[in-house]
Design a protein around this motif. Structure first.
Motif, PDB file in Angstrom:
ATOM      1  N   THR A   1      31.601  39.153  41.898  1.00 54.07           N
ATOM      2  CA  THR A   1      31.885  40.140  40.854  1.00 54.07           C
ATOM      3  C   THR A   1      32.855  41.178  41.411  1.00 54.07           C
ATOM      4  N   THR A   2      33.760  41.643  40.568  1.00 50.32           N
ATOM      5  CA  THR A   2      34.698  42.695  40.977  1.00 50.32           C
ATOM      6  C   THR A   2      34.528  43.895  40.045  1.00 50.32           C
ATOM      7  N   ALA A   3      35.168  45.005  40.414  1.00 51.25           N
ATOM      8  CA  ALA A   3      35.057  46.210  39.585  1.00 51.25           C
ATOM      9  C   ALA A   3      36.396  46.916  39.494  1.00 51.25           C
ATOM     10  N   LEU A  26      26.347  42.760  42.028  1.00 48.56           N
ATOM     11  CA  LEU A  26      27.106  43.966  42.373  1.00 48.56           C
ATOM     12  C   LEU A  26      28.516  43.593  42.822  1.00 48.56           C
ATOM     13  N   PRO A  27      29.481  44.492  42.601  1.00 50.40           N
ATOM     14  CA  PRO A  27      30.860  44.145  42.962  1.00 50.40           C
ATOM     15  C   PRO A  27      31.067  43.980  44.467  1.00 50.40           C
ATOM     16  N   SER A  28      31.749  42.914  44.838  1.00 46.50           N
ATOM     17  CA  SER A  28      32.077  42.674  46.251  1.00 46.50           C
ATOM     18  C   SER A  28      33.306  43.472  46.650  1.00 46.50           C
ATOM     19  N   CYS A  29      34.171  43.756  45.686  1.00 47.79           N
ATOM     20  CA  CYS A  29      35.371  44.544  45.964  1.00 47.79           C
ATOM     21  C   CYS A  29      35.795  45.235  44.669  1.00 47.79           C
ATOM     22  N   PHE A  30      36.740  46.154  44.792  1.00 45.45           N
ATOM     23  CA  PHE A  30      37.126  46.897  43.586  1.00 45.45           C
ATOM     24  C   PHE A  30      38.595  47.295  43.626  1.00 45.45           C
ATOM     25  N   GLN A  32      40.542  42.978  50.297  1.00 51.03           N
ATOM     26  CA  GLN A  32      40.482  44.001  51.357  1.00 51.03           C
ATOM     27  C   GLN A  32      40.443  45.389  50.704  1.00 51.03           C
ATOM     28  N   LEU A  33      39.538  46.223  51.173  1.00 57.17           N
ATOM     29  CA  LEU A  33      39.392  47.579  50.614  1.00 57.17           C
ATOM     30  C   LEU A  33      40.695  48.366  50.697  1.00 57.17           C
ATOM     31  N   LEU A  34      41.329  48.329  51.886  1.00 53.90           N
ATOM     32  CA  LEU A  34      42.497  49.188  52.104  1.00 53.90           C
ATOM     33  C   LEU A  34      43.798  48.478  51.740  1.00 53.90           C
ATOM     34  N   ASN A  35      43.780  47.739  50.631  1.00 49.73           N
ATOM     35  CA  ASN A  35      45.025  47.093  50.208  1.00 49.73           C
ATOM     36  C   ASN A  35      45.983  48.146  49.632  1.00 49.73           C
ATOM     37  N   GLN A  36      47.273  47.828  49.635  1.00 50.00           N
ATOM     38  CA  GLN A  36      48.297  48.799  49.253  1.00 50.00           C
ATOM     39  C   GLN A  36      48.144  49.297  47.815  1.00 50.00           C
TER      40      GLN A  36
END
Length: 633
Positions: free
Chosen positions: A518-520, A575-579, A622-626
């Motif tokens: 799941t994403t958010a 729950l979202p794995s990434c957002f 990746q959390l810290l994507n551009q």
């Protein structure tokens, strides 16, 4: 038996001629208008409409702030045999207003002075409109416009030249199945749908609603919701009318913000016994109460919080539960009520017994707060297609988290996606049958056939009935997310919890369409993030600060995962794995929020299709994507 809204009104005037029906403040104080006086005004305007050429079955639109003339205007339409198309004053976009006026085949428009400019902007395109009746005096009237006063004078002349019997011929000819209103839903598709409600839909829902709450002629309410809202229509003034009670409207300010600021003052003046609310307003009231307590110093804050916890323990989640040892708290509850909470309630006029909330699910903490201060907030459930009330909690019976017991009479079943009825306790689509089910969607036979089958209304909402006979609504049946293994789950509860529990998240929408995770999409609260970063000497102006802010948002989601304080509230796989962080909020302006403040998921998914797709790539995960870093600039 014939029971139209005209019959209901006439009966109320007969039974309660000298009771105050409407309260309105245009000057220094609220002025009362009795049932008899309202009837006189309705007859004048109704006769004026007949003289103007309004025929039985004509559609008219009403665009105005809440005020006496709104109620009188709608009733007058019925005496001319017309159908009302109530319009939201939030309709800023000329295309939204234009669509409803053209699609609704509107021939006559009633409009307040402040809303007139919207109609003037699109008047040239309204070839079907014969007359625009303006409630407030204008310096000049344009083509097709006519002053309300002129129509009333035409009514006086008509009544002088005709017998009352002749005037009432049209009103008396209306039958239960004749259309009363066409209410446009702020749906999740490009074009809103016009919900056609009959006279009997309304009077039946008034009768049904009164099986849930006992109201008498001494009660008052202040309608703070817009009057075009189906909930405000039925519970705000038609229920009050049926029992001879009083309905007040909020003093109209020069701007929408000024009107909003009048609400707390008007509540004190009117001293209502109950108020219809929506979660957004309930949260604002709560914030104001807490601010008032904080202003009194830390000792008062500590006392208030202690008293609130104790009172909440005493009342629990339901008045159905055995109190047991909690009875020992009764004297303390009475004491705190006297020295503390009764003072808080003075801000609500001192006579407020409860709020009733509809529109969206109320969170449990909010309900617990209000029961603690002695003004319970009862969750109700309904939708325009059901005129709208289907169930509600109330003074007789409540359980937080539920939408209460069903109105009577109504037939409700819970169905799976194939339309098969499910047993008690199982979750599925809420399906209802009763005299409150709409006649259909205006000029939309396909949607009508899809929504109403064999007299049953398929609500599109997800829920179940408990063994106690209470309805639980869990979100949208059709907005269910589907994981890669075919498991279906509702996102609403998770989204609400994330926003409720985190000051750093303003809005969130979950997404999963048969994917592995799941994403958010998250709209952050930048002010709160800035405050947090300032403690570390960082700002959102630097990449370092933005990365730190993203880590903070991730830690907020992790509070719901293994090891977090809210672990177990939801299955972790949901729950979202990434957002993806979004640069602008969902709003009515960008049409990602509808007028009942619900997210229009289809529009959001379409607008952010690229971002959603990116979240399912190795880089996007990746959390810290551009893209995330740039969105916080």
């Amino acid at each position: 038996m014939k029971k139209t809204l005209v019959d209901l009104f006439e009966e109320s005037v007969r039974r309660f001629p000298n009771n105050t029906f409407l309260l309105e403040k245009t000057g220094k104080k609220f002025e009362p208008t009795t049932y008899t006086q309202v009837k006189e005004q309705v007859y004048r305007l109704g006769a004026g409409l007949q003289a103007l050429g309004v025929k039985k079955g004509d559609t008219m639109a009403l665009l105005s702030e809440g005020r006496n003339m709104w109620v009188i205007g709608e009733l007058a339409m019925f005496y001319a045999g017309a159908v009302n198309v109530p319009l939201s004053i939030k309709l800023e976009e000329s295309n939204d207003l234009l669509f409803r006026l053209i699609h609704g085949d509107v021939k006559y428009v009633m409009v307040s002075g402040t809303q007139l400019k919207k109609v003037r902007l699109i008047k040239d395109q309204l070839t079907n409109v014969d007359k625009i009746i303006v409630f407030d005096k204008q310096e000049e009237y344009q083509d097709k416009e006519i002053a309300l006063e002129e129509v009333q004078k035409m009514g006086d002349k008509f009544l002088a030249e005709h017998t009352q019997e002749e005037f009432l011929q049209v009103a008396n000819s209306i039958q239960n199945d004749d259309y009363a209103t066409i209410t446009y839903t702020s749906g999740t598709t490009a074009d809103p749908k016009g919900v056609v409600l009959t006279h009997r839909n309304y009077t039946a829902n008034v009768e049904q609603s009164l099986t849930l709450v006992d109201i008498n002629e001494n009660w008052r309410t202040l309608i703070i919701l817009p009057l075009d809202h189906c909930f405000a229509h039925v519970v705000g003034f038609y229920i009050m009318m049926s029992v001879g009670a009083t309905a007040a409207t909020v003093q109209v300010g020069r701007t929408p913000l000024e009107t909003l600021k009048n609400i707390p003052l008007n509540i004190k003046e009117v001293k209502p016994h109950f108020i219809l609310s929506v979660p957004a307003l309930a949260k604002t009231f709560k914030k104001n109460i807490e601010q008032g307590i904080r202003a009194k110093g830390s000792t008062t804050v500590k006392l208030f919080n202690f008293a609130l916890r104790l009172t909440q323990i005493y009342y629990g989640d339901s008045n159905l539960d055995f109190k047991g040892f909690r009875y020992l708290l009764k004297p303390f509850v009475a004491l705190f009520d006297k020295i503390l909470f009764s003072k808080v309630r003075e801000n609500f006029g001192g006579e407020l017994k409860f709020f009733i909330g509809g529109g969206a699910l109320l969170d449990k903490d909010l309900q617990k707060f209000y029961v603690g201060i002695g003004i319970p907030m009862y969750q109700g459930y309904g939708l325009s297609e059901a005129t709208p009330v289907i169930s509600s909690n109330g003074p007789e019976l409540y359980r937080f988290g539920s939408s209460g017991k069903l109105v009577k009479p109504i037939d409700l079943k819970i169905c799976d996606s194939e339309g098969k009825e499910l047993p008690v306790g199982e979750m599925g689509e809420i399906v209802v049958k009763g005299e409150n089910v709409m006649a259909g969607y205006w000029k939309n036979p396909e949607s009508t056939a899809e929504t109403v089958r064999d007299g049953y209304l398929y609500t599109g909402d997800l829920g179940y009935m408990s063994k106690e006979g209470l309805l639980y609504v869990k979100g949208r049946f059709k907005s269910l997310l589907i994981s890669s293994d075919g498991e279906k789950y509702s996102p609403e509860g998770i989204e609400e919890a994330l926003v409720e529990k985190s000051p750093y998240i303003d809005q969130v929408m979950l997404y999963n369409n048969q994917s592995l995770y799941t994403t958010a999409l998250i709209v952050p609260n930048k002010d709160q993030l800035k405050r947090k970063l300032a403690q570390k000497g960082l700002t959102l102006d630097t990449e370092e600060g933005r990365k730190e802010a993203l880590k903070k948002l991730e830690s907020e989601l992790n509070r719901f995962k293994k090891g977090g304080e809210f672990e177990g509230m939801f299955p972790e796989r949901w729950l979202p794995s990434c957002f993806a962080v979004l640069a602008e909020p969902f709003s009515e302006q960008n049409q990602m929020i509808n007028s009942t403040m619900k997210m229009v998921r289809g529009k959001i998914e379409k607008a952010y299709a690229g971002r959603i797709e990116y979240l399912y790539t190795a880089e996007g995960k990746q959390l810290l994507n551009q893209q995330n870093i740039d969105a916080l600039k």
